[in-house]
Structure formats: C-alpha cells, structure tokens
Scaffold this motif. Structure first.
Motif, short mmCIF file in Angstrom:
data_model
loop_
_atom_site.label_atom_id
_atom_site.label_comp_id
_atom_site.label_asym_id
_atom_site.label_seq_id
_atom_site.Cartn_x
_atom_site.Cartn_y
_atom_site.Cartn_z
N LEU A 79 0.83 -1.21 0.00
CA LEU A 79 0.00 0.00 0.00
C LEU A 79 0.86 1.26 0.00
N ARG A 80 0.47 2.24 -0.78
CA ARG A 80 1.11 3.55 -0.70
C ARG A 80 0.74 4.18 0.64
N PRO A 81 1.52 5.14 1.16
CA PRO A 81 1.12 5.85 2.38
C PRO A 81 -0.26 6.48 2.20
N GLY A 82 -1.14 6.22 3.14
CA GLY A 82 -2.52 6.69 3.03
C GLY A 82 -3.44 5.73 2.31
N GLY A 83 -2.87 4.68 1.70
CA GLY A 83 -3.69 3.65 1.05
C GLY A 83 -4.42 2.82 2.09
N ARG A 84 -5.42 2.09 1.64
CA ARG A 84 -6.29 1.37 2.58
C ARG A 84 -6.35 -0.12 2.30
N LEU A 85 -6.37 -0.91 3.38
CA LEU A 85 -6.67 -2.33 3.33
C LEU A 85 -8.12 -2.52 3.71
N VAL A 86 -8.86 -3.28 2.89
CA VAL A 86 -10.26 -3.61 3.18
C VAL A 86 -10.31 -5.12 3.42
N LEU A 87 -10.71 -5.50 4.62
CA LEU A 87 -10.65 -6.90 5.04
C LEU A 87 -11.98 -7.31 5.63
N THR A 88 -12.49 -8.48 5.24
CA THR A 88 -13.69 -9.02 5.86
C THR A 88 -13.34 -10.31 6.59
N SER A 89 -14.09 -10.60 7.64
CA SER A 89 -13.78 -11.76 8.47
C SER A 89 -15.04 -12.32 9.12
N ARG A 90 -15.05 -13.61 9.31
CA ARG A 90 -16.04 -14.20 10.21
C ARG A 90 -15.77 -13.70 11.63
N THR A 91 -16.80 -13.71 12.45
CA THR A 91 -16.64 -13.44 13.88
C THR A 91 -16.29 -14.76 14.54
N TRP A 92 -15.00 -15.00 14.67
CA TRP A 92 -14.57 -16.30 15.16
C TRP A 92 -14.93 -16.54 16.62
N GLU A 93 -15.15 -15.48 17.37
CA GLU A 93 -15.62 -15.65 18.74
C GLU A 93 -16.95 -16.42 18.76
N LEU A 94 -17.83 -16.11 17.80
CA LEU A 94 -19.11 -16.82 17.69
C LEU A 94 -18.92 -18.23 17.16
N VAL A 95 -18.08 -18.37 16.14
CA VAL A 95 -17.86 -19.69 15.54
C VAL A 95 -17.37 -20.68 16.58
N ARG A 96 -16.39 -20.26 17.37
CA ARG A 96 -15.83 -21.17 18.37
C ARG A 96 -16.83 -21.46 19.49
N ALA A 97 -17.64 -20.47 19.84
CA ALA A 97 -18.62 -20.68 20.91
C ALA A 97 -19.65 -21.76 20.53
N ARG A 98 -19.91 -21.94 19.25
CA ARG A 98 -20.90 -22.92 18.79
C ARG A 98 -20.34 -24.33 18.70
N GLY A 99 -19.01 -24.46 18.71
CA GLY A 99 -18.39 -25.77 18.71
C GLY A 99 -18.47 -26.49 17.39
N SER A 100 -17.97 -27.73 17.37
CA SER A 100 -18.01 -28.56 16.17
C SER A 100 -19.46 -28.89 15.84
N ARG A 101 -19.77 -28.88 14.53
CA ARG A 101 -21.17 -29.06 14.15
C ARG A 101 -21.27 -29.27 12.65
N LEU A 102 -22.48 -29.60 12.22
CA LEU A 102 -22.81 -29.73 10.81
C LEU A 102 -23.88 -28.69 10.50
N ASP A 103 -23.61 -27.82 9.53
CA ASP A 103 -24.58 -26.81 9.09
C ASP A 103 -25.06 -27.17 7.69
N VAL A 104 -26.34 -27.46 7.58
CA VAL A 104 -26.94 -27.77 6.29
C VAL A 104 -27.91 -26.65 5.94
N ARG A 105 -27.68 -25.99 4.80
CA ARG A 105 -28.56 -24.90 4.40
C ARG A 105 -30.00 -25.40 4.28
N ASP A 106 -30.95 -24.57 4.63
CA ASP A 106 -32.35 -25.02 4.71
C ASP A 106 -33.09 -24.95 3.38
N GLU A 107 -32.38 -24.56 2.31
CA GLU A 107 -33.02 -24.56 1.00
C GLU A 107 -31.97 -24.73 -0.09
N LEU A 108 -32.42 -25.20 -1.25
CA LEU A 108 -31.53 -25.36 -2.39
C LEU A 108 -31.14 -23.99 -2.95
#
Length: 254
Positions: free
Chosen positions: A139-168
């Motif tokens: 990045l040039r000085p003043g340039g920007r990084l745009v980053l998206t992320s899962r909220t891993w605090e939530l992901v870990r709180a839910r534990g190991s699991r199987l998620d099946v979407r409820d529709e095709l």
C-alpha cells in the motif's frame, strides 16, 4: 451419488457459495461502495484473495487498474475466464499472501482487498502476520486495506457441528445444497477445519458432491487489530459486533 474431492473441483462450483446479493461482478463491487468512492477513477487496486473474480472484475468494470491474485491456480483461472467473458481488463497472478512482495513493488497500490473471509487460512499468528505485512508493504502511504472476516468468537462458541442450508441454491439453472462441517479445536491457536460440500441435484435425482476439507487458524478481533497496528496499519473503520456473524475492517497505511 458421486463424491469428488479436491479444491480444484470445488472451485468449479464456487458460485453456489456466493450470496445472491453479490453474484454478479457489479453487485459484488457495489457492496463496497463506501470505500470504493474514496478512490480516484484510475486507482491501482489489488484483490489478494480474488476467488472466482467477482470483485476484481467488478472493480475493473469501474475503470480501475486491477490485479487479482490467489493462492489457488483454479481460482485464478476462473477469475481470468470471468474477465474474458465480460471484457474486463485485469492482471492475474497466482501467489499466496507471503509471496506478494516477490511480484509487486512496495507502495504499488491505492487499495488492497482481502475479502471473502479468507485470512483465517493463513497458518497461525505468524502466518497471519506475514500476510498482513505483505499487504501493508504494497500500500502507498494513506492507502487502505479492506478486510472481511467471520466473527470467530461466535464460531468457536458454537463448537463442532454440521450446518446444512435449509433450502436449495439455484445457479445457472441447476440446484445444489450447501453443507458446512466445522471441526473446532480445543484451543484458539490450534489448527481448525471446515469441510465445505456442494451437492448438485440433477432433475433425474442424481447427486454430484464436490467437497474440500480446509484448514484454518481463527483469531479474536482484538488480536487482528493488534496485528494490523504492528504492520503499520491504523484501523479507520470497523463493523465488528460480537453478536454479528461477520465484520469488515478498513485500515489505513500510516
């Protein structure tokens, strides 16, 4: 049922993993309007987790000078195919995050995108730091990084699991069911796994499953913020909410 494994195969059905709202390049780019409008019309932009190219092609369609990189050769190929199909001009390079500085000079870009919840594939805190340092250097000085992320605090709180979407999900006239299997390790710093399966359902009842087991190393939001600061990036805006599924961070190169 036919089961085919391997990331190159999964890349061929990646459109089933993209939300309806971001399916076309124009729609994907529009999701980042708030940061894109900060750029000049001919800005030099890097999408360093380009996937199948929706964002990179969308940015090129706005007149920007775009480079699309990904660690996956299959993803880079698909991004190139999409660009050719829509007549978009962009440069394509296969490179992992830590290899970016081998391909581009420091301070080459006005904006770097690392979206699609991809950063967790960097191997642990050391690998994540190396990835962020590469992005920051480009990045040039003043340039920007745009980053998206899962909220891993939530992901870990839910534990190991199987998620099946409820529709095709329908893409290109074909239906598929998307399934996520989470393997959550006991401790934050350990390797976690996500298995993603796309089960295409044909009219004759045949089911073709493409799947991959992905490694990931989760991180807390506070840890990410600290690492951004360590590589010379100042958090400008953040949508982090501990109760939301994901967030976006915009950080400026100081």
């Amino acid at each position: 049922m036919v089961v085919v494994s391997g990331y190159d195969v999964l890349a061929e059905v990646y459109e089933w993993l993209i939300s309806d709202e971001k399916l076309t390049p124009a729609e994907f780019a529009a999701a980042f309007d708030d940061v894109i409008r900060l750029l000049p019309s001919n800005a030099r932009v890097l999408d360093c987790s380009c996937g199948t190219g929706q964002l990179a092609v969308g940015l090129a369609g706005l007149g920007m000078r775009v480079v699309a990189t990904d660690a996956s050769a299959a993803m880079v190929r698909r991004a190139g195919e999409l660009a050719e199909e829509l007549g978009a001009s962009l440069r394509k390079v296969r490179a992992a995050w830590h290899q970016l500085t081998d391909h581009f000079d420091d301070a080459s870009f006005d904006m770097v995108f690392c979206v699609g919840n991809s950063l967790h594939h960097a191997e642990g805190a050391k690998g994540r730091m190396a990835a962020l340092e590469s992005m920051s250097r480009l990045l040039r000085p003043g340039g920007r990084l745009v980053l998206t992320s899962r909220t891993w605090e939530l992901v870990r709180a839910r534990g190991s699991r199987l998620d099946v979407r409820d529709e095709l999900v329908r893409r290109n006239g074909r239906d598929a069911l998307v399934i996520y299997r989470w393997e959550i390790a006991p401790h934050w710093e350990q390797e976690h796994h996500i298995e993603i399966a796309v089960a295409q359902v044909d009219a004759d009842g045949t089911v073709l499953v493409r799947s991959e087991l992905l490694s990931c190393w989760p991180y807390r939001y506070d840890e990410l913020s600290s690492q951004l600061h360590s590589v010379g990036l100042r958090v400008e805006t953040s949508t982090f909410d501990p109760e939301a599924e994901g967030y976006m961070v915009v950080a400026t190169r100081v």
